[in-house]
Design a protein around this motif. Structure first.
Motif, mmCIF file in Angstrom:
data_model
loop_
_atom_site.group_PDB
_atom_site.id
_atom_site.type_symbol
_atom_site.label_atom_id
_atom_site.label_comp_id
_atom_site.label_asym_id
_atom_site.label_seq_id
_atom_site.Cartn_x
_atom_site.Cartn_y
_atom_site.Cartn_z
ATOM 1 N N THR A 200 2.255 -6.386 -4.751
ATOM 2 C CA THR A 200 2.137 -7.499 -3.974
ATOM 3 C C THR A 200 1.150 -8.798 -3.844
ATOM 4 O O THR A 200 -0.299 -7.895 -3.713
ATOM 5 N N ARG A 201 1.182 -9.877 -3.326
ATOM 6 C CA ARG A 201 0.503 -10.389 -3.295
ATOM 7 C C ARG A 201 -0.902 -9.408 -2.040
ATOM 8 O O ARG A 201 -0.123 -9.217 -0.406
ATOM 9 N N GLY A 202 -1.659 -9.451 -1.298
ATOM 10 C CA GLY A 202 -2.717 -8.412 -0.196
ATOM 11 C C GLY A 202 -2.978 -7.652 -0.967
ATOM 12 O O GLY A 202 -3.425 -5.903 -0.488
ATOM 13 N N ASP A 203 -2.469 -6.817 -2.348
ATOM 14 C CA ASP A 203 -2.173 -5.413 -2.224
ATOM 15 C C ASP A 203 -3.840 -5.008 -3.258
ATOM 16 O O ASP A 203 -4.209 -6.876 -3.337
ATOM 17 N N GLY B 11 -10.824 -2.492 5.562
ATOM 18 C CA GLY B 11 -10.262 -4.445 4.649
ATOM 19 C C GLY B 11 -8.388 -4.262 5.747
ATOM 20 O O GLY B 11 -8.246 -2.926 6.514
ATOM 21 N N ALA B 12 -8.261 -4.882 4.615
ATOM 22 C CA ALA B 12 -6.529 -5.490 5.519
ATOM 23 C C ALA B 12 -5.469 -5.828 4.246
ATOM 24 O O ALA B 12 -4.346 -6.105 4.799
ATOM 25 N N TRP B 13 -6.222 -5.062 3.170
ATOM 26 C CA TRP B 13 -4.674 -4.559 1.952
ATOM 27 C C TRP B 13 -3.465 -3.848 2.423
ATOM 28 O O TRP B 13 -3.620 -2.554 3.322
ATOM 29 N N HIS B 14 -2.584 -4.364 1.754
ATOM 30 C CA HIS B 14 -1.790 -3.517 2.470
ATOM 31 C C HIS B 14 -1.525 -1.830 1.566
ATOM 32 O O HIS B 14 -1.439 -1.214 1.754
ATOM 33 N N ASP B 15 -1.636 -1.942 -0.619
ATOM 34 C CA ASP B 15 -1.353 -1.094 -0.409
ATOM 35 C C ASP B 15 -2.097 -1.152 -1.869
ATOM 36 O O ASP B 15 -2.728 -2.171 -1.569
#
Length: 127
Positions: free
Chosen positions: A14-17, A61-65
């Motif tokens: 998803t966006r942010g991964d 960083g601030a990524w999700h997955d």
């Protein structure tokens, strides 16, 4: 190679991964078509990959997955990466015939080279 890793990630992420894909790295640094890996750029491409792997390990960083696309045929290499990164392994089960058919369909004039990659991967694969 040509197992469906990119398709899986594109359907799952998803966006942010964060997506680490050596094919995309070569594309970004070479100006060549996707899936063309000029050997003279290996050192730079692998250094970029290793830098991103370290960022994943450090959870920078601030990524999700994070998704690491890779065809790691050797069990020990997969296990080391899993332990080093605290990762979950996802195996895309594809037959050699299916992978070769995808290469012929999607790799254009690079298909012959990719057929060799596929043969090599299946020769080296360890469960």
């Amino acid at each position: 190679p040509c197992s469906g890793k990119s398709t899986y990630v594109n359907q799952t992420a998803t966006r942010g991964d964060l997506i680490l894909d050596l094919d995309a790295i070569f594309y970004a640094i070479s100006g060549c078509v996707m899936y063309d890996h000029p050997p003279n750029l290996n050192k730079v491409a692998f250094a970029i990959r290793d830098t991103i792997l370290e960022q994943i390990r450090m959870r920078a960083g601030a990524w999700h997955d994070a998704y690491i696309l890779g065809g790691y045929p050797r069990k020990l290499e997969r296990e080391r990466l899993k332990e080093r990164l605290g990762a979950e392994l996802v195996f895309i089960d594809t037959t050699i015939e299916e992978a070769k058919a995808r290469a012929l369909k999607s790799r254009g004039n690079l298909a012959v080279e990719w057929l060799k990659y596929i043969d090599k991967w299946f020769d080296e694969f360890e469960e």
